[in-house]
Design a protein around this motif. Structure first.
Motif, PDB file in Angstrom:
ATOM      1  N   ASP B 176      45.504  46.915  33.813  1.00 51.04           N
ATOM      2  CA  ASP B 176      46.544  47.270  34.783  1.00 51.04           C
ATOM      3  C   ASP B 176      46.261  48.644  35.405  1.00 51.04           C
ATOM      4  OD1 ASP B 176      48.828  46.742  36.199  1.00 51.04           O
ATOM      5  OD2 ASP B 176      50.199  47.452  34.635  1.00 51.04           O
ATOM      6  N   GLY B 180      42.882  49.013  41.534  1.00 50.09           N
ATOM      7  CA  GLY B 180      41.902  48.932  42.617  1.00 50.09           C
ATOM      8  C   GLY B 180      40.658  49.771  42.388  1.00 50.09           C
ATOM      9  N   ASN B 181      40.737  50.737  41.480  1.00 51.19           N
ATOM     10  CA  ASN B 181      39.581  51.618  41.255  1.00 51.19           C
ATOM     11  C   ASN B 181      38.353  50.863  40.767  1.00 51.19           C
ATOM     12  OD1 ASN B 181      41.197  53.759  41.901  1.00 51.19           O
ATOM     13  ND2 ASN B 181      41.667  54.306  39.794  1.00 51.19           N
ATOM     14  N   ALA B 182      38.606  49.766  40.038  1.00 51.12           N
ATOM     15  CA  ALA B 182      37.506  49.071  39.369  1.00 51.12           C
ATOM     16  C   ALA B 182      36.970  47.903  40.194  1.00 51.12           C
ATOM     17  CB  ALA B 182      37.966  48.580  38.008  1.00 51.12           C
ATOM     18  N   CYS B 183      37.294  47.854  41.479  1.00 55.27           N
ATOM     19  CA  CYS B 183      36.850  46.752  42.337  1.00 55.27           C
ATOM     20  C   CYS B 183      37.158  45.386  41.748  1.00 55.27           C
ATOM     21  CB  CYS B 183      35.357  46.862  42.637  1.00 55.27           C
ATOM     22  SG  CYS B 183      34.948  48.272  43.646  1.00 55.27           S
ATOM     23  N   GLY B 235      49.422  41.160  38.838  1.00 55.46           N
ATOM     24  CA  GLY B 235      49.676  41.376  40.267  1.00 55.46           C
ATOM     25  C   GLY B 235      48.610  42.211  40.955  1.00 55.46           C
ATOM     26  N   VAL B 236      47.698  42.823  40.188  1.00 54.87           N
ATOM     27  CA  VAL B 236      46.691  43.727  40.764  1.00 54.87           C
ATOM     28  C   VAL B 236      45.935  43.050  41.918  1.00 54.87           C
ATOM     29  CG1 VAL B 236      44.553  45.007  40.289  1.00 54.87           C
ATOM     30  CG2 VAL B 236      46.425  45.036  38.621  1.00 54.87           C
ATOM     31  N   GLN B 239      40.706  43.746  44.836  1.00 53.15           N
ATOM     32  CA  GLN B 239      40.711  45.126  45.337  1.00 53.15           C
ATOM     33  C   GLN B 239      42.014  45.883  45.046  1.00 53.15           C
ATOM     34  OE1 GLN B 239      38.023  46.803  46.747  1.00 53.15           O
ATOM     35  NE2 GLN B 239      36.959  44.986  46.037  1.00 53.15           N
ATOM     36  N   GLY B 240      42.855  45.330  44.185  1.00 58.68           N
ATOM     37  CA  GLY B 240      44.121  46.006  43.864  1.00 58.68           C
ATOM     38  C   GLY B 240      45.173  45.825  44.940  1.00 58.68           C
ATOM     39  N   LEU B 241      44.896  44.936  45.913  1.00 65.25           N
ATOM     40  CA  LEU B 241      45.826  44.759  47.024  1.00 65.25           C
ATOM     41  C   LEU B 241      46.731  43.544  46.828  1.00 65.25           C
ATOM     42  CD1 LEU B 241      43.507  45.779  49.997  1.00 65.25           C
ATOM     43  CD2 LEU B 241      45.227  47.134  48.806  1.00 65.25           C
ATOM     44  N   GLY B 242      46.949  43.186  45.573  1.00 63.05           N
ATOM     45  CA  GLY B 242      47.903  42.142  45.243  1.00 63.05           C
ATOM     46  C   GLY B 242      47.303  40.755  45.186  1.00 63.05           C
TER      47      GLY B 242
END
Ligand code: SF4
Lengths: 184, 280
Positions: B176, B180-183, B235-236, B239-242
């Motif tokens: 969690d 997005g940091n971890a691609c 929900g990540v 790219q962390g954009l949902g």
């Protein structure tokens, strides 16, 4: 919304962009990551001027791979932005209008973005070969000794990015994650 | 004793550097494709499509999938009936990395000192894990590791009473927080047991397993499946954009540990989880 935007970014352009908008950027974008940021901020602290004018410009957080013969640049996807958080507000105070990277930013950065009307774009991390195809020219303009971390002036055409944090503080990392989150 | 020359090691390894960095293994490619069809977020589907397109360009042009061509992690299994000739094995491994990163136009991302950060200019030294095994072969596995995701990795020295639930909790928290940091979509390697340094080594090894291949141990396989389902409910998203594609796989390796301990190491990796191997 999908926008085609040219750099440098105008106040109007920055003001209209909303988190979630897709943008195809065309024009000049400067590169800089960890070591270059440290150098730039040290230069400013010593009262020196920067290797390029920040006004209206965009910094792309990237350390590309070397170009093969015949290539303009090697693979060139974004690096994680939070490592630049310590330096970004100083640069925004001096006129920086846009940043391209990946991952969320800290509160100080978002506050500075609202104060200075700056937009943060996300590029797709790892899509480095695809992004390279949008780069038409690349030239090292400062800190050559840093190798991949040197500052480059890139000319890009239709570089695909998404507004992830807008100049009003709207943040896609927060709003979109919440929509799909399903934990007890 | 069977003799293997350092030249063979150098040649194989330099080729593996290029291979691993430019060709996305088919297990990951297939996993991304499957997830794309299921992804509910439109932004997410679009990103997964771009990742597939990116991998195709990289393969066709033989250019790196990602600009972070990583620090070179090498697992080297040396058969005890092998004699290395012509020099030191460690020097040969580093020479292979040096040549591969140069010839393949790969990025040199290693600095000499953690504080005085001058680039070594050739991506060495590699991180080498040796194992002495029976037989007369040498097996080399190269796993270039990007640091966007490496930086999001964690180790927890849990108490035995924290148990399986405690382990699951820290694994999901780490995924969690990586966001997005971890691609994402990520591949998550977990090492449970051993000691303070053993657990992360297990976690790194877990990343080598083909995506989707479950642990041979029944309860571990169930844990992997449960964690993958729960990770994809965080929900990540891409790219962390949902979205519902946060991880492609969770792989767990376990090892005996001390009566007082429950080490849990989580090595986060990205959708560009790379490796190439060869046996000499
Ligand atoms: S985390 Fe992986 S995909 Fe992202 S930049 Fe690093 S190596 Fe590339």
């Amino acid at each position: 919304m999908v926008y085609n935007l040219e750099t440098p970014l105008t106040e109007e352009a920055v003001g209209m962009l909303k988190a979630g908008d897709k943008v195809l950027l065309t024009g000049v974008v400067y590169t800089g990551r960890d070591a270059a940021h440290k150098k730039m901020v040290e230069q400013l602290e010593r009262g020196e001027s920067l290797p390029f004018d920040l006004h209206g410009n965009i910094l792309y957080y990237v350390g590309p791979t070397p170009a093969k013969p015949g290539q303009v640049i090697g693979s060139a996807g974004p690096t994680t932005s939070y490592r630049m958080d310590a330096y970004a507000p100083v640069l925004m105070d001096r006129g920086l209008k846009g940043m391209i990277g990946k991952g969320d930013r800290n509160r100080a950065v978002v506050e500075s973005m609202i104060k200075n009307q700056v937009v943060y774009f996300g590029a797709v991390g790892g899509a480095a070969a695809l992004i390279a195809s949008a780069i038409e020219e690349a030239e090292v303009i400062a800190y050559e000794e840093l190798g991949t971390e040197a500052v480059r002036k890139l000319k890009v055409r239709n570089f695909p990015v998404t507004v992830v944090i807008d100049a009003q503080g709207g943040n896609l990392y927060e709003t979109e994650k919440a929509k799909y989150r399903n934990v007890e | 004793m069977r003799e293997i020359s350092v030249d063979t090691i150098i040649e194989k390894l330099s080729w593996m550097c290029i291979e691993a960095n430019c060709r996305l293994n088919s297990d990951i490619h297939n996993a991304i494709r499957t997830c794309k069809d299921k992804e509910r977020s439109e932004i997410g589907r679009d990103i997964l499509e771009q990742l597939l397109e990116n991998a195709d360009i990289a393969k066709k042009e033989m250019m790196p999938i990602c600009q972070d061509t990583g620090m070179a992690i090498v697992f080297c299994e040396v058969g005890q009936e092998v004699r290395i000739t012509g020099g030191s094995l460690t020097d040969a491994i580093n020479e292979g990395i040096r040549q591969g990163y140069e010839k393949g136009y790969l990025r040199k991302s290693v600095v000499k000192d953690p504080f005085f950060r001058e680039n070594t200019g050739d991506n060495t030294p590699a991180i080498i894990h040796y194992d002495i095994v029976p037989g007369d072969k040498v097996k080399l596995i190269l796993a270039p590791k990007g640091f966007g995701s490496e930086n999001m990795s964690r180790i927890h020295m849990l108490a035995p009473s924290d148990g399986m639930e405690g382990a699951k909790r820290v694994i999901l928290e780490t995924i969690d927080q990586a966001g997005g940091n971890a691609c994402p979509p990520m591949v998550v390697g977990v090492g449970i047991g051993g000691s303070f340094e053993k657990a992360p080594q297990l976690a790194k090894k877990a990343l080598l397993r083909p995506v989707g291949e479950g642990s041979p141990i029944g309860y571990v396989r169930e844990m992997e499946q449960e964690l993958l389902e729960k990770a994809n409910k965080l929900g990540v998203g891409p790219q962390g954009l949902g979205g519902i594609t946060t991880a492609l796989a969770v792989h767990i390796e376990t090892f005996p540990t001390h009566i007082a301990g429950l080490p849990v190491a989580i090595n986060i990796s990205c959708h560009v989880t790379r490796h190439a191997e060869c046996e000499i």
